[in-house]
Design a protein around this motif. Structure first.
Motif, short mmCIF file in Angstrom:
data_model
loop_
_atom_site.label_atom_id
_atom_site.label_comp_id
_atom_site.label_asym_id
_atom_site.label_seq_id
_atom_site.Cartn_x
_atom_site.Cartn_y
_atom_site.Cartn_z
N SER A 76 0.81 -1.22 0.00
CA SER A 76 0.00 0.00 0.00
C SER A 76 0.85 1.27 0.00
CB SER A 76 -0.95 0.01 1.21
OG SER A 76 -0.25 -0.20 2.40
N PHE A 77 2.11 1.17 0.41
CA PHE A 77 3.00 2.33 0.29
C PHE A 77 3.82 2.27 -0.99
CE2 PHE A 77 6.89 4.74 0.74
CZ PHE A 77 6.42 5.95 1.23
N GLN A 78 4.42 1.13 -1.28
CA GLN A 78 5.32 1.03 -2.43
C GLN A 78 4.60 1.28 -3.75
OE1 GLN A 78 8.80 0.52 -2.41
NE2 GLN A 78 8.52 0.98 -0.23
N VAL A 79 3.29 1.04 -3.78
CA VAL A 79 2.52 1.26 -5.02
C VAL A 79 2.46 2.74 -5.39
CG1 VAL A 79 0.23 1.58 -3.96
CG2 VAL A 79 0.42 0.46 -6.20
N LYS A 80 2.80 3.61 -4.47
CA LYS A 80 2.73 5.05 -4.74
C LYS A 80 3.79 5.51 -5.74
CE LYS A 80 0.86 5.97 -0.13
NZ LYS A 80 -0.52 6.27 -0.57
N ASN A 81 4.77 4.65 -6.04
CA ASN A 81 5.75 4.95 -7.08
C ASN A 81 5.62 3.87 -8.16
OD1 ASN A 81 8.44 4.64 -8.51
ND2 ASN A 81 8.87 6.48 -7.33
N ALA A 82 5.09 4.25 -9.30
CA ALA A 82 4.76 3.28 -10.35
C ALA A 82 6.00 2.54 -10.85
CB ALA A 82 4.04 3.98 -11.50
N ARG A 83 7.10 3.26 -11.06
CA ARG A 83 8.31 2.62 -11.61
C ARG A 83 8.87 1.58 -10.64
NH1 ARG A 83 13.98 3.57 -11.60
NH2 ARG A 83 13.73 5.35 -10.18
N MET A 84 8.96 1.95 -9.35
CA MET A 84 9.54 1.04 -8.37
C MET A 84 8.61 -0.14 -8.09
SD MET A 84 12.40 2.46 -8.07
CE MET A 84 13.02 1.23 -6.95
N SER A 85 7.30 0.12 -8.05
CA SER A 85 6.37 -0.98 -7.79
C SER A 85 6.35 -1.97 -8.94
CB SER A 85 4.96 -0.45 -7.52
OG SER A 85 4.46 0.28 -8.63
N THR A 86 6.56 -1.50 -10.16
CA THR A 86 6.65 -2.41 -11.30
C THR A 86 7.86 -3.31 -11.17
OG1 THR A 86 5.52 -0.84 -12.77
CG2 THR A 86 6.89 -2.53 -13.82
N MET A 87 8.98 -2.76 -10.74
CA MET A 87 10.19 -3.55 -10.54
C MET A 87 10.00 -4.57 -9.42
SD MET A 87 13.08 -0.55 -11.03
CE MET A 87 14.49 -1.65 -10.85
N LEU A 88 9.33 -4.15 -8.35
CA LEU A 88 9.08 -5.08 -7.24
C LEU A 88 8.14 -6.20 -7.69
CD1 LEU A 88 8.71 -2.50 -4.36
CD2 LEU A 88 10.33 -4.41 -4.35
N ALA A 89 7.12 -5.84 -8.45
CA ALA A 89 6.18 -6.85 -8.93
C ALA A 89 6.88 -7.88 -9.81
CB ALA A 89 5.04 -6.18 -9.69
N SER A 90 7.84 -7.42 -10.62
CA SER A 90 8.56 -8.36 -11.48
C SER A 90 9.49 -9.27 -10.69
CB SER A 90 9.37 -7.59 -12.54
OG SER A 90 10.43 -6.87 -11.93
N ASN A 91 9.72 -8.92 -9.42
CA ASN A 91 10.53 -9.75 -8.54
C ASN A 91 9.69 -10.56 -7.56
OD1 ASN A 91 13.74 -9.27 -8.59
ND2 ASN A 91 12.71 -7.41 -9.28
N GLY A 92 8.40 -10.66 -7.83
CA GLY A 92 7.56 -11.57 -7.06
C GLY A 92 6.76 -10.95 -5.93
N TYR A 93 6.67 -9.62 -5.86
CA TYR A 93 5.93 -8.98 -4.79
C TYR A 93 4.55 -8.57 -5.28
CZ TYR A 93 10.25 -9.26 -2.29
OH TYR A 93 11.37 -9.77 -1.68
N SER A 94 3.53 -9.08 -4.61
CA SER A 94 2.16 -8.88 -5.06
C SER A 94 1.64 -7.50 -4.65
CB SER A 94 1.25 -9.95 -4.45
OG SER A 94 -0.11 -9.68 -4.75
N PHE A 95 0.95 -6.88 -5.60
CA PHE A 95 0.28 -5.61 -5.34
C PHE A 95 -1.23 -5.75 -5.54
CE2 PHE A 95 4.61 -4.29 -5.96
CZ PHE A 95 4.76 -3.19 -5.12
N SER A 96 -1.72 -6.97 -5.44
CA SER A 96 -3.14 -7.23 -5.62
C SER A 96 -3.95 -6.45 -4.60
CB SER A 96 -3.42 -8.72 -5.47
OG SER A 96 -4.80 -8.99 -5.60
#
Length: 285
Positions: A76-96
């Motif tokens: 809920s915090f990391q999603v506030k930065n689109a570029r960084m959250s995309t990188m985290l998501a590609s490393n297996g971190y869910s933003f569902s």
């Protein structure tokens, strides 16, 4: 890049400061504040209450202060930065379910998470909750326990998020080396005193540690090198804001300090006790 350094703590349009590095910055500022700003009397009050030496109490406060923003290691915090959250998501971190417009305070997320991290490291449950509540107030507002109770799993994160938060906690523990504390005999009054001291210190340390002039964003330096850089920056920051050399003026009135037209009755009553003069509000990030 190590996945843990993909978690951002501070960000701008073209750069970011890893969350881990910001946590180290604030822990190091706390160390400098303890050594050069807190009086020996206050250090003794704190260490005696904790049942440890002053050096051990300092290390505990540094570790606890460093944990102040671990609530940012959430979807809920990391999603506030689109570029960084995309990188985290590609490393297996869910933003569902995570929504960048979510108004939940990261201080309240910290208050939810810290007891788990501290319990993993052997701190008594009641003291872990005291610590969490104190450091969750680092922007000058006590956490709202009703909002914390209403947090959803998707806001806090799944197992992968808990794992990376445990990794953050382990790095900070190894860096600041807090002592084992078993203060089961602490009275409620001592627990309140410790909470207030910790809340004040971490608020000041975060205010200093968030100043980009002293702690420029750095996402390229390796961790071991940054630990040394961060401590040097903390020393310079506390020195440059003149805290190391400042001494309280004597026989100065409230009006001399703030040029206020009149005092409230409660202000008039406490002048002979203490005065905290806040000249700049802390920022949410």
């Amino acid at each position: 890049m190590d996945k843990i350094l993909l978690l951002w703590g501070k960000t701008s349009s073209d750069s970011y400061h890893p969350l881990l590095y910001h946590l180290l910055d604030v822990g190091n500022v706390t160390s400098v504040v303890w050594e050069h700003i807190l009086t020996e009397r206050i250090q003794t009050y704190i260490s005696d209450a904790m049942g440890v030496t002053k050096e051990e109490a300092k290390r505990a406060f540094c570790y606890w202060s460093a944990l102040h923003d671990i609530g940012k290691a959430t979807p809920s915090f990391q999603v506030k930065n689109a570029r960084m959250s995309t990188m985290l998501a590609s490393n297996g971190y869910s933003f569902s379910g995570a929504d960048s417009s979510d108004k939940i305070s990261h201080g309240e997320l910290t208050t939810r998470i810290v007891p788990v991290v501290l319990h993993e490291n052997g701190l008594a449950t009641n003291i872990a909750y005291d610590v969490a509540y104190a450091i969750g107030a680092h922007h000058g507002r006590w956490p709202n326990m009703n909002k914390i109770a209403e947090l959803e799993d998707y806001q806090v994160g799944d197992e992968n998020w808990w794992i990376i938060r445990s990794e953050l906690g382990a790095i900070l523990r190894d860096t600041f080396n807090p002592p084992s504390i078993y203060p089961h005999s602490l009275t409620n009054s001592w627990r309140v005193m410790l909470s207030l001291c910790l809340a004040g210190i971490v608020s000041a340390a975060d205010w200093i540690g968030s100043d980009k002039d002293f702690f420029p964003y750095d996402s390229t330096t390796d961790l071991e090198s940054y630990k040394k850089i961060s401590l040097n920056r903390a020393n310079r920051a506390v020195c440059d804001i003149v805290w190391k050399t400042w001494t309280p003026p004597k026989n100065v009135s409230f009006d001399d300090i703030g040029n206020y037209e009149s005092l409230y009755p409660v202000q008039d009553k406490v002048l002979d006790l203490s005065l905290i003069h806040i000249s700049e509000p802390t920022r949410p990030y």
